[in-house]
Design a protein around this motif. Sequence first.
Motif, mmCIF file in Angstrom:
data_model
loop_
_atom_site.group_PDB
_atom_site.id
_atom_site.type_symbol
_atom_site.label_atom_id
_atom_site.label_comp_id
_atom_site.label_asym_id
_atom_site.label_seq_id
_atom_site.Cartn_x
_atom_site.Cartn_y
_atom_site.Cartn_z
ATOM 1 N N LEU A 3 1.147 -1.114 -0.110
ATOM 2 C CA LEU A 3 -0.098 -0.119 0.209
ATOM 3 C C LEU A 3 0.961 1.292 -0.123
ATOM 4 O O LEU A 3 1.625 1.496 0.884
ATOM 5 N N GLY A 4 1.012 1.851 -1.208
ATOM 6 C CA GLY A 4 2.059 3.017 -1.382
ATOM 7 C C GLY A 4 3.123 2.601 -2.344
ATOM 8 O O GLY A 4 3.848 1.615 -1.978
ATOM 9 N N LEU A 5 3.232 3.335 -3.032
ATOM 10 C CA LEU A 5 4.624 3.513 -3.837
ATOM 11 C C LEU A 5 5.408 4.704 -3.985
ATOM 12 O O LEU A 5 5.969 5.102 -4.893
ATOM 13 N N ALA A 27 -0.644 -0.512 -4.310
ATOM 14 C CA ALA A 27 -1.731 0.604 -4.509
ATOM 15 C C ALA A 27 -0.970 1.935 -4.403
ATOM 16 O O ALA A 27 -0.102 2.157 -3.772
ATOM 17 N N ALA A 28 -1.446 2.927 -5.414
ATOM 18 C CA ALA A 28 -1.233 4.340 -5.089
ATOM 19 C C ALA A 28 -2.032 5.010 -5.602
ATOM 20 O O ALA A 28 -3.037 4.721 -6.392
ATOM 21 N N ARG A 29 -1.972 6.622 -5.299
ATOM 22 C CA ARG A 29 -3.146 7.467 -5.596
ATOM 23 C C ARG A 29 -3.175 7.394 -7.201
ATOM 24 O O ARG A 29 -4.212 7.465 -7.607
ATOM 25 N N ASP A 46 -7.018 1.791 -5.573
ATOM 26 C CA ASP A 46 -7.774 1.514 -4.422
ATOM 27 C C ASP A 46 -7.111 0.567 -3.294
ATOM 28 O O ASP A 46 -6.885 -0.692 -3.863
ATOM 29 N N ALA A 47 -6.648 0.919 -2.427
ATOM 30 C CA ALA A 47 -5.727 0.350 -1.563
ATOM 31 C C ALA A 47 -6.705 -1.026 -0.936
ATOM 32 O O ALA A 47 -6.024 -1.976 -0.644
ATOM 33 N N ARG A 48 -8.249 -0.617 -0.962
ATOM 34 C CA ARG A 48 -8.902 -1.805 -0.196
ATOM 35 C C ARG A 48 -8.626 -3.258 -1.158
ATOM 36 O O ARG A 48 -8.821 -4.022 -0.623
ATOM 37 N N ALA A 70 11.071 14.419 4.670
ATOM 38 C CA ALA A 70 10.177 14.768 5.438
ATOM 39 C C ALA A 70 8.825 14.221 5.314
ATOM 40 O O ALA A 70 8.486 13.371 4.387
ATOM 41 N N GLU A 71 8.066 14.424 6.280
ATOM 42 C CA GLU A 71 6.694 13.742 6.409
ATOM 43 C C GLU A 71 5.796 14.542 5.444
ATOM 44 O O GLU A 71 5.989 15.635 4.907
ATOM 45 N N ALA A 72 4.512 13.924 4.912
ATOM 46 C CA ALA A 72 3.872 14.669 3.880
ATOM 47 C C ALA A 72 3.289 16.117 4.657
ATOM 48 O O ALA A 72 3.333 17.128 3.860
HETATM 49 P P1 NDP Z 1 5.180 9.249 0.062
HETATM 50 O O1 NDP Z 1 4.192 10.150 0.438
HETATM 51 O O2 NDP Z 1 6.539 9.384 -0.574
HETATM 52 O O3 NDP Z 1 4.346 7.845 -0.470
HETATM 53 C C1 NDP Z 1 2.991 7.629 -0.065
HETATM 54 C C2 NDP Z 1 2.521 6.664 -1.155
HETATM 55 O O4 NDP Z 1 1.155 6.315 -0.785
HETATM 56 C C3 NDP Z 1 2.409 7.307 -2.610
HETATM 57 O O5 NDP Z 1 2.707 6.251 -3.447
HETATM 58 C C4 NDP Z 1 0.892 7.774 -2.577
HETATM 59 O O6 NDP Z 1 0.517 7.723 -3.942
HETATM 60 C C5 NDP Z 1 0.412 6.575 -2.151
HETATM 61 N N1 NDP Z 1 -1.011 7.018 -1.498
HETATM 62 C C6 NDP Z 1 -1.471 8.052 -0.748
HETATM 63 N N2 NDP Z 1 -2.712 8.172 -0.546
HETATM 64 C C7 NDP Z 1 -3.094 7.033 -1.206
HETATM 65 C C8 NDP Z 1 -4.372 6.520 -1.191
HETATM 66 N N3 NDP Z 1 -5.640 7.042 -0.559
HETATM 67 N N4 NDP Z 1 -4.706 5.164 -1.480
HETATM 68 C C9 NDP Z 1 -3.708 4.776 -2.149
HETATM 69 N N5 NDP Z 1 -2.510 5.133 -2.155
HETATM 70 C C10 NDP Z 1 -1.851 6.273 -1.492
HETATM 71 O O7 NDP Z 1 5.437 8.780 1.776
HETATM 72 P P2 NDP Z 1 6.887 8.141 2.329
HETATM 73 O O8 NDP Z 1 7.177 6.900 1.507
HETATM 74 O O9 NDP Z 1 7.790 8.974 2.464
HETATM 75 O O10 NDP Z 1 6.118 7.547 3.636
HETATM 76 C C11 NDP Z 1 5.320 6.411 3.841
HETATM 77 C C12 NDP Z 1 5.069 5.847 5.231
HETATM 78 O O11 NDP Z 1 6.607 5.612 5.814
HETATM 79 C C13 NDP Z 1 4.849 7.248 6.159
HETATM 80 O O12 NDP Z 1 4.024 6.453 7.170
HETATM 81 C C14 NDP Z 1 6.202 7.602 6.675
HETATM 82 O O13 NDP Z 1 5.848 8.204 7.868
HETATM 83 C C15 NDP Z 1 6.918 6.259 6.825
HETATM 84 N N6 NDP Z 1 8.242 6.848 6.820
HETATM 85 C C16 NDP Z 1 8.865 7.539 6.093
HETATM 86 C C17 NDP Z 1 10.224 7.594 5.761
HETATM 87 C C18 NDP Z 1 11.100 8.436 4.714
HETATM 88 O O14 NDP Z 1 12.277 8.604 4.720
HETATM 89 N N7 NDP Z 1 10.325 8.912 3.814
HETATM 90 C C19 NDP Z 1 11.061 6.769 6.752
HETATM 91 C C20 NDP Z 1 10.460 6.183 7.797
HETATM 92 C C21 NDP Z 1 9.089 5.798 7.815
HETATM 93 P P3 NDP Z 1 1.211 8.524 -5.237
HETATM 94 O O15 NDP Z 1 2.632 8.169 -5.218
HETATM 95 O O16 NDP Z 1 0.434 8.214 -6.331
HETATM 96 O O17 NDP Z 1 0.966 9.864 -4.841
#
Ligand code: NDP
Length: 436
Positions: free
Chosen positions: A9-11, A43-45, A63-65, A189-191
């Motif tokens: 879940l998340g790319l 899944a990714a947005r 759709d992550a679900r 950084a965080e989102a």
């Molecule tokens: P990113 O913002 O880089 O990635 C988030 C991913 O989630 C993206 O691929 C995004 O899709 C996808 N996404 C967001 N909303 C949805 C949704 N509603 N449905 C499906 N997919 C979705 O975040 P990070 O990789 O940086 O962080 C991910 C997690 O890891 C967070 O909890 C963060 O706190 C944690 N973390 C991050 C670190 C870091 O160094 N970055 C280190 C340690 C922990 P799209 O790409 O299409 O926008």
Amino acid sequence: MEPVKVGLLGLGTVGCGTVDVLRRNAREIARRAGRGIEVVAAAARDPGRPRPCDTRGIRLTDDARVVVEDPEVEIVVELIGGDTLTRELVLRAIELGKHVVTANKALIALHGNEIFAQAQERGVMVAFEAAVAGGIPIIKAIREGLAGNTILWLAGIINGTGNFILTEMRDKGRSFEDVLAEAQRLGYAEADPTFDVEGIDAAHKLTILASIAFGIPLQFKKVYTEGISGITQEDVAYAGELGYRIKHLGIARRSNGAVELRVHPTLIPQRRLIANVDGVMNAVLVTGDAVGPTLYYGAGAGADPTASAVVADLVDVVRVMTTDPGNRVPHLAFQPDAITDLPIRSMDDVETAYYLRLRAIDRPGVLADVTRILGDLEVSIEAILQKEPEPGARDVPIVLLTHRTIERRMNTAIREIEALPTITAPVRRIRVESLQ
Ligand code: NDP
Ligand code: HSE
């Protein structure tokens, strides 16, 4: 044997890093886990967007679900972030009997008690090594490596973005905003980057560390949290002149039947190893009664280092997924029925030393008024630094280092100092820790 099938879940930064590491080290990982590990769905947005990782052979969806419900997926890896949708997805995966790996400290800090209770009931694992200190295996170290100890205290630089900002400000004189923008570009950084700079992310991580160190429930709301956005170049320079570095620390300490939980900028003597942890690197000092002080160091954020922790969790899960759930390492290090709710000490009762920066009118007697206030409150002074007035200024900066005192007393002292007619600006207070 068939590879284990994973749904991602998340790319983003960490998701793509995980795909990369799983592909690059596939042979070594299979040798360790006893089976291959294959991402079959993700899944990714915006799944159509080009990615820096090779997604060939992975079913993509927005759709992550769909990934969670996919009958082929045995382990769900949550790398989206945030705590609303992800709570729903993780609880659903658990309900379906799937194991979960997550890097999401907000989710664990806020909803971990609920998630682990459900996972325990369903007999599945929820692994979260990547949630604290990026690539450093700190969860495993405390939960397993130090299991013979009573943990006395821990202190860590547990936010890579914040440490990167403080380091670049000190070494290159760069502005806060400029370095934060670079941390965002680099994927550290965080989102919402206020989570990094205001200490919320570090407080999430400290909540988790304190729970596995002391066997207490996760209680994020009780962490005292102060960020680094108020740190100025002046403070960085004065701290250096006094032989200190400013680091953003998370500190958890157990004493006299209570636990202190605090995140704030801290002056640390330059000669301590942890004071020299720079850039995006993190470090956690953990002191156990048997082992004494131990120090763990490594990259605190970024794609590959965080993926290293995510993949280690995957290997752990694959190794033990067929074993009796009762024989697995407990999620929060202590057996669930042995977790004890110790009181969290109010910040007013915490004892520490202080750096105080004042601006005062340059006239005889001013310093005497300040030292009298501190003396009356039994706060003793370790050092005073009075700077030359800047050209045209009617006031001068004065920096004081105090010995340890109770925070409540220091609050009173600061109120009284600020009320002096010769003090021209609010007092800047930074806590000082010797970390011995
Ligand atoms: P990113 O913002 O880089 O990635 C988030 C991913 O989630 C993206 O691929 C995004 O899709 C996808 N996404 C967001 N909303 C949805 C949704 N509603 N449905 C499906 N997919 C979705 O975040 P990070 O990789 O940086 O962080 C991910 C997690 O890891 C967070 O909890 C963060 O706190 C944690 N973390 C991050 C670190 C870091 O160094 N970055 C280190 C340690 C922990 P799209 O790409 O299409 O926008
Ligand atoms: N934003 C976090 C940090 C990511 O900078 O430390 C790693 O948890």
